[in-house]
Design a protein around this motif. Structure first.
Motif, PDB file in Angstrom:
ATOM      1  N   PHE A 152       0.822  -1.210   0.000  1.00  0.00           N
ATOM      2  CA  PHE A 152       0.000   0.000   0.000  1.00  0.00           C
ATOM      3  C   PHE A 152       0.856   1.261   0.000  1.00  0.00           C
ATOM      4  O   PHE A 152       0.622   2.185  -0.781  1.00  0.00           O
ATOM      5  CB  PHE A 152      -0.923  -0.009   1.219  1.00  0.00           C
ATOM      6  CG  PHE A 152      -1.645   1.297   1.451  1.00  0.00           C
ATOM      7  CD1 PHE A 152      -2.508   1.807   0.503  1.00  0.00           C
ATOM      8  CD2 PHE A 152      -1.435   2.031   2.610  1.00  0.00           C
ATOM      9  CE1 PHE A 152      -3.166   3.018   0.700  1.00  0.00           C
ATOM     10  CE2 PHE A 152      -2.081   3.231   2.830  1.00  0.00           C
ATOM     11  CZ  PHE A 152      -2.939   3.736   1.866  1.00  0.00           C
ATOM     12  N   SER A 153       1.885   1.296   0.856  1.00  0.00           N
ATOM     13  CA  SER A 153       2.671   2.527   1.010  1.00  0.00           C
ATOM     14  C   SER A 153       3.495   2.854  -0.229  1.00  0.00           C
ATOM     15  O   SER A 153       3.802   4.019  -0.476  1.00  0.00           O
ATOM     16  CB  SER A 153       3.585   2.417   2.226  1.00  0.00           C
ATOM     17  OG  SER A 153       4.579   1.430   2.038  1.00  0.00           O
ATOM     18  N   SER A 154       3.871   1.828  -1.001  1.00  0.00           N
ATOM     19  CA  SER A 154       4.681   2.075  -2.195  1.00  0.00           C
ATOM     20  C   SER A 154       3.840   2.200  -3.457  1.00  0.00           C
ATOM     21  O   SER A 154       4.380   2.224  -4.567  1.00  0.00           O
ATOM     22  CB  SER A 154       5.716   0.957  -2.372  1.00  0.00           C
ATOM     23  OG  SER A 154       5.068  -0.283  -2.574  1.00  0.00           O
ATOM     24  N   ARG A 155       2.525   2.243  -3.301  1.00  0.00           N
ATOM     25  CA  ARG A 155       1.596   2.440  -4.417  1.00  0.00           C
ATOM     26  C   ARG A 155       1.738   1.321  -5.472  1.00  0.00           C
ATOM     27  O   ARG A 155       1.800   1.573  -6.679  1.00  0.00           O
ATOM     28  CB  ARG A 155       1.787   3.810  -5.069  1.00  0.00           C
ATOM     29  CG  ARG A 155       1.549   4.967  -4.123  1.00  0.00           C
ATOM     30  CD  ARG A 155       1.700   6.312  -4.811  1.00  0.00           C
ATOM     31  NE  ARG A 155       0.694   6.521  -5.837  1.00  0.00           N
ATOM     32  CZ  ARG A 155      -0.559   6.929  -5.607  1.00  0.00           C
ATOM     33  NH1 ARG A 155      -0.943   7.179  -4.365  1.00  0.00           N
ATOM     34  NH2 ARG A 155      -1.396   7.106  -6.606  1.00  0.00           N
ATOM     35  N   SER A 156       1.767   0.087  -4.978  1.00  0.00           N
ATOM     36  CA  SER A 156       1.773  -1.045  -5.909  1.00  0.00           C
ATOM     37  C   SER A 156       0.377  -1.200  -6.511  1.00  0.00           C
ATOM     38  O   SER A 156      -0.582  -0.551  -6.085  1.00  0.00           O
ATOM     39  CB  SER A 156       2.176  -2.326  -5.182  1.00  0.00           C
ATOM     40  OG  SER A 156       1.103  -2.809  -4.398  1.00  0.00           O
ATOM     41  N   LEU A 157       0.291  -2.097  -7.483  1.00  0.00           N
ATOM     42  CA  LEU A 157      -1.004  -2.432  -8.091  1.00  0.00           C
ATOM     43  C   LEU A 157      -1.461  -3.774  -7.549  1.00  0.00           C
ATOM     44  O   LEU A 157      -0.662  -4.704  -7.396  1.00  0.00           O
ATOM     45  CB  LEU A 157      -0.872  -2.485  -9.614  1.00  0.00           C
ATOM     46  CG  LEU A 157      -0.430  -1.183 -10.285  1.00  0.00           C
ATOM     47  CD1 LEU A 157      -0.313  -1.380 -11.793  1.00  0.00           C
ATOM     48  CD2 LEU A 157      -1.383  -0.040  -9.966  1.00  0.00           C
ATOM     49  N   HIS A 158      -2.756  -3.883  -7.261  1.00  0.00           N
ATOM     50  CA  HIS A 158      -3.319  -5.119  -6.706  1.00  0.00           C
ATOM     51  C   HIS A 158      -3.996  -5.891  -7.837  1.00  0.00           C
ATOM     52  O   HIS A 158      -5.009  -5.444  -8.392  1.00  0.00           O
ATOM     53  CB  HIS A 158      -4.318  -4.783  -5.598  1.00  0.00           C
ATOM     54  CG  HIS A 158      -4.755  -5.981  -4.823  1.00  0.00           C
ATOM     55  ND1 HIS A 158      -5.727  -5.914  -3.846  1.00  0.00           N
ATOM     56  CD2 HIS A 158      -4.368  -7.278  -4.863  1.00  0.00           C
ATOM     57  CE1 HIS A 158      -5.894  -7.108  -3.319  1.00  0.00           C
ATOM     58  NE2 HIS A 158      -5.086  -7.955  -3.929  1.00  0.00           N
ATOM     59  N   LEU A 159      -3.408  -7.016  -8.184  1.00  0.00           N
ATOM     60  CA  LEU A 159      -3.939  -7.865  -9.245  1.00  0.00           C
ATOM     61  C   LEU A 159      -4.729  -8.999  -8.607  1.00  0.00           C
ATOM     62  O   LEU A 159      -4.195  -9.779  -7.817  1.00  0.00           O
ATOM     63  CB  LEU A 159      -2.794  -8.442 -10.080  1.00  0.00           C
ATOM     64  CG  LEU A 159      -3.174  -9.444 -11.170  1.00  0.00           C
ATOM     65  CD1 LEU A 159      -3.954  -8.768 -12.284  1.00  0.00           C
ATOM     66  CD2 LEU A 159      -1.929 -10.125 -11.728  1.00  0.00           C
ATOM     67  N   LYS A 160      -6.007  -9.092  -8.950  1.00  0.00           N
ATOM     68  CA  LYS A 160      -6.868 -10.154  -8.425  1.00  0.00           C
ATOM     69  C   LYS A 160      -7.200 -11.143  -9.537  1.00  0.00           C
ATOM     70  O   LYS A 160      -7.637 -10.736 -10.617  1.00  0.00           O
ATOM     71  CB  LYS A 160      -8.144  -9.554  -7.836  1.00  0.00           C
ATOM     72  CG  LYS A 160      -7.887  -8.620  -6.654  1.00  0.00           C
ATOM     73  CD  LYS A 160      -9.184  -8.022  -6.131  1.00  0.00           C
ATOM     74  CE  LYS A 160      -8.927  -7.043  -4.991  1.00  0.00           C
ATOM     75  NZ  LYS A 160     -10.178  -6.426  -4.499  1.00  0.00           N
ATOM     76  N   THR A 161      -6.987 -12.409  -9.250  1.00  0.00           N
ATOM     77  CA  THR A 161      -7.259 -13.464 -10.233  1.00  0.00           C
ATOM     78  C   THR A 161      -7.695 -14.724  -9.499  1.00  0.00           C
ATOM     79  O   THR A 161      -7.178 -15.027  -8.417  1.00  0.00           O
ATOM     80  CB  THR A 161      -6.016 -13.766 -11.098  1.00  0.00           C
ATOM     81  OG1 THR A 161      -6.268 -14.923 -11.893  1.00  0.00           O
ATOM     82  CG2 THR A 161      -4.788 -13.991 -10.232  1.00  0.00           C
ATOM     83  N   PRO A 162      -8.622 -15.498 -10.086  1.00  0.00           N
ATOM     84  CA  PRO A 162      -9.038 -16.758  -9.451  1.00  0.00           C
ATOM     85  C   PRO A 162      -8.043 -17.888  -9.690  1.00  0.00           C
ATOM     86  O   PRO A 162      -8.142 -18.943  -9.076  1.00  0.00           O
ATOM     87  CB  PRO A 162     -10.375 -17.053 -10.128  1.00  0.00           C
ATOM     88  CG  PRO A 162     -10.236 -16.438 -11.485  1.00  0.00           C
ATOM     89  CD  PRO A 162      -9.425 -15.192 -11.282  1.00  0.00           C
ATOM     90  N   HIS A 163      -7.085 -17.680 -10.580  1.00  0.00           N
ATOM     91  CA  HIS A 163      -6.134 -18.738 -10.910  1.00  0.00           C
ATOM     92  C   HIS A 163      -5.067 -18.831  -9.831  1.00  0.00           C
ATOM     93  O   HIS A 163      -4.335 -17.882  -9.571  1.00  0.00           O
ATOM     94  CB  HIS A 163      -5.499 -18.471 -12.283  1.00  0.00           C
ATOM     95  CG  HIS A 163      -6.501 -18.405 -13.394  1.00  0.00           C
ATOM     96  ND1 HIS A 163      -7.092 -19.535 -13.924  1.00  0.00           N
ATOM     97  CD2 HIS A 163      -7.039 -17.343 -14.034  1.00  0.00           C
ATOM     98  CE1 HIS A 163      -7.941 -19.168 -14.870  1.00  0.00           C
ATOM     99  NE2 HIS A 163      -7.940 -17.852 -14.960  1.00  0.00           N
ATOM    100  N   LYS A 164      -4.959 -19.996  -9.220  1.00  0.00           N
ATOM    101  CA  LYS A 164      -4.039 -20.190  -8.097  1.00  0.00           C
ATOM    102  C   LYS A 164      -2.691 -20.760  -8.510  1.00  0.00           C
ATOM    103  O   LYS A 164      -1.789 -20.871  -7.693  1.00  0.00           O
ATOM    104  CB  LYS A 164      -4.688 -21.099  -7.049  1.00  0.00           C
ATOM    105  CG  LYS A 164      -5.964 -20.503  -6.454  1.00  0.00           C
ATOM    106  CD  LYS A 164      -6.568 -21.432  -5.402  1.00  0.00           C
ATOM    107  CE  LYS A 164      -7.833 -20.819  -4.812  1.00  0.00           C
ATOM    108  NZ  LYS A 164      -8.448 -21.699  -3.780  1.00  0.00           N
TER     109      LYS A 164
END
Length: 637
Positions: A152-164
């Motif tokens: 969060f603090s480094s402004r990353s991107l959150h990638l959400k995927t159902p593939h495990k």
């Protein structure tokens, strides 16, 4: 005449005359007046300068920290007796077996100074505010100890995927055709997906994030779809209010320093409602710490300020321990000049010279004989920071040459003269069992060899270098000594630039310097606190130096449960930093200060923190010199 306008050249003769003209037995024992020059319901303390910030999240210097620490309570505080964490806003806490999860239980009687309840929700909001890059907390990276906080603090991107079955490496290979990627990490805890840390030059990061988000929204993550990508939000940070009185936190590892770290001012809860009210009323959020807007939780509250003169704080009647706060008011003077501070102290204008002012070396030998002089060891390093983004300071061999051309022993023996320990290490040796890397204090011949390796010679001289330092006699003398050493041993010309404290801090943070005086007070008693100054993602790193191997060792040490292995990893990290020399250590501090004999409740402290709530005036000194000393045992230990 205002003490701020006392000229140091005209002041010295008066002080020297005062040192010799002892008119009574009392004068021969103490430096200056020993009868309080004010009522017993107020303390007169020197703050040492004008704070750049008072907001606990923004403060990153010793001048501002005294206002933050004395106005806003933390969940724990450090005992003045044992040096160990003890309850403050939290009454107690539970720790998981692996020492990575904590639940803190807040006092049910904790309130803000405006009467509103102080809850665990305030704690959660405040800790995430410190992490929010838009807040601009210089020391905010310390809060990256919470799981997923760095994402969060480094402004990353959150990638959400159902593939495990996707690996971080596979995701990175897919995305780096769109924009540079530093790394990809799997989200931890109960947070799904992956964090994508975007790379590239600072001015390009925003555009790179936009490109990645747009691409994923339009094309998915080939060959997979049903994915989403957005800026990482603060809800991924593993800190959560379980109810009004319980706050849960999950750490990145079994950090042995975590509880001590929570005493640091950036972890103090702040009032969201008061900050929002000040912003709504004035249009400027930062004005919430002004007397007319400020809301506190600690023992004192700011009620008046005169720029570059003084600040007055009054006891907070709604502080949960208010009945034990002994002195109703504190007046904090703004005197940066060490000589002027001595003059004011001698004439009774202050009870204590404060944490930010030392006895000038010029007078040290004379003042040491007085009973009100105190010399204590400190968990503080004196450094010179190097801006490695500034040519020719990007040359590590030049930096190493400069370091070895400093006669540290001569500086502490002939310039500072207060028992400081010369050191070429980044950390006070022996701290928490740490064994320092091997270093040389002074080697001018090797320094000359390094200068040749840097590509400089009599035909290709080093251009004139510039040292910046803040207003203080001792800093000037050290800078002058180093200026002469670099000229004598390396033939390098150096110019000196003196700046007022607030300007000095601003220029360092913005990188408007080549070489800068600096120092670091240990925020918690662990080697990690000194080494984190050089982490690539540390908001306290003002050198612009980055090293992947150093970062990896430090991050690994935070997750290492074996104490010996953890210390070894930090030792290896220090060796890398010393080889690169983005910081030049000079010495480990001792603190020479003066305080009146009637000031009670002032306890020695390695971090030089002295809570005002414990201090009071021994009123017997108004009439006589007491023959017995009062019990100064603190009410909390």
């Amino acid at each position: 005449m205002s003490p701020l306008r006392v000229d140091r050249l005209t002041l010295a003769p008066f002080l020297l005359a005062g040192l010799c003209a002892c008119s009574s037995a009392l004068d021969s024992e103490y430096f200056g007046k020993t009868v309080p020059q004010h009522p017993a319901d107020i303390l007169w303390i020197n703050g040492g300068g004008s704070p750049q910030f008072i907001d606990p999240a923004l403060v990153h210097d010793s001048v501002g920290s005294q206002f933050a620490r004395n106005q806003w309570a933390r969940l724990v505080e450090i005992s003045t007796v044992t040096g160990m964490p003890i309850p403050d806003l939290a009454t107690h806490w539970d720790i998981s077996k692996d020492r990575t999860e904590y639940i803190f239980y807040l006092r049910e009687d904790a309130t803000w100074s405006d009467g509103k309840p102080l809850t665990a929700h305030d704690v959660e909001w405040s800790w995430k505010r410190v992490l929010n890059p838009s807040t601009g907390a210089t020391s905010g990276s310390l809060a990256n100890v919470f799981m997923n906080a760095e994402a969060f603090s480094s402004r990353s991107l959150h990638l959400k995927t159902p593939h495990k079955n996707l690996s971080p490496e596979k995701i990175q290979s897919m995305l780096e055709t769109i924009a540079p990627i530093d790394r990809v990490e799997k989200a931890l805890g109960d947070v799904p997906g992956y964090f994508v840390f975007v790379g590239g030059e600072p001015e390009q990061l925003s555009a790179h994030r936009d490109q990645l988000i747009k691409h994923v929204q339009q094309h998915g993550l080939n060959p997979f779809d049903m994915v989403s990508m957005e800026m990482t939000r603060d809800d991924v940070v593993q800190v959560k209010a379980l109810d009004d009185h319980r706050i849960w936190a999950k750490l990145i590892g079994p950090l042995p320093y975590f509880l001590s770290m929570l005493d640091y001012h950036i972890f103090a809860p702040v009032p969201a409602h008061a900050i929002e009210a000040a912003k709504k009323k004035t249009g400027r959020e930062e004005l919430w710490t002004r007397p007319e807007h400020v809301v506190v939780s600690g023992p004192y509250k700011l009620i008046e300020e005169k720029f570059k003169q003084y600040r007055i704080l009054e006891k907070n009647p709604l502080y949960y321990d208010a009945k034990y706060v002994k002195t109703p008011k504190v007046k904090v003077l703004v005197i940066e000049d060490y000589n002027a501070s001595l003059y004011v102290y001698r004439t009774g204008g202050m009870d204590w010279a404060g944490s930010n002012v030392s006895v000038p070396a010029f007078f040290a030998d004379d003042i040491k004989k007085y009973k009100d002089y105190r010399l204590t060891p400190q968990l503080v390093m004196y450094y010179y920071y190097i801006n490695v983004a500034n040519k020719p300071m990007d040359n590590k061999w030049l930096r190493k040459a400069l370091s070895l051309a400093i006669d540290r022993k001569a500086i502490v023996e002939k310039v500072t003269r207060a028992g400081q320990l010369p050191s070429a290490n980044l950390i006070p040796c022996g701290l928490a069992g740490y064994t320092c890397a091997e270093t040389e204090l002074f080697n001018p011949e090797k320094a000359k060899q390094y200068l040749k390796k840097a590509g400089f010679s009599s035909a290709n001289k080093v251009p004139t270098l510039e040292i910046k330092y803040n207003t203080a006699e001792e800093h000037r003398k050290i800078a002058e000594a180093i200026q002469q050493m670099w000229k004598k041993y390396l033939g390098i010309d150096v110019s000196l630039v003196n700046e007022e404290w607030r300007v000095f801090l601003h220029d360092r943070k913005e990188g408007f310097y080549q070489i800068s005086r600096g120092g670091w007070i240990g925020d918690y008693p662990d080697p990690q606190n000194f080494l984190q100054l050089l982490l690539s993602d540390s908001t306290a790193n003002i050198t612009n130096w980055k090293n992947t191997a150093f970062d990896q060792l430090m991050h690994s040490s935070d997750r290492e449960g074996n104490v010996a292995d953890r210390l070894k990893q930090m030792n290896q990290a220090e060796a890398i930093a010393l080889e690169e020399s983005p910081i030049i250590p000079v010495y480990v501090y001792t603190k020479g200060t003066i305080k009146k004999p009637y000031l009670m409740g002032h306890y020695d402290d390695l971090q030089d923190y002295h809570p005002w709530k414990y201090m009071w005036i021994d009123a017997r000194w108004y009439k006589e010199v007491p023959q017995t000393r009062l019990d100064e045992t603190p009410y909390k230990s």
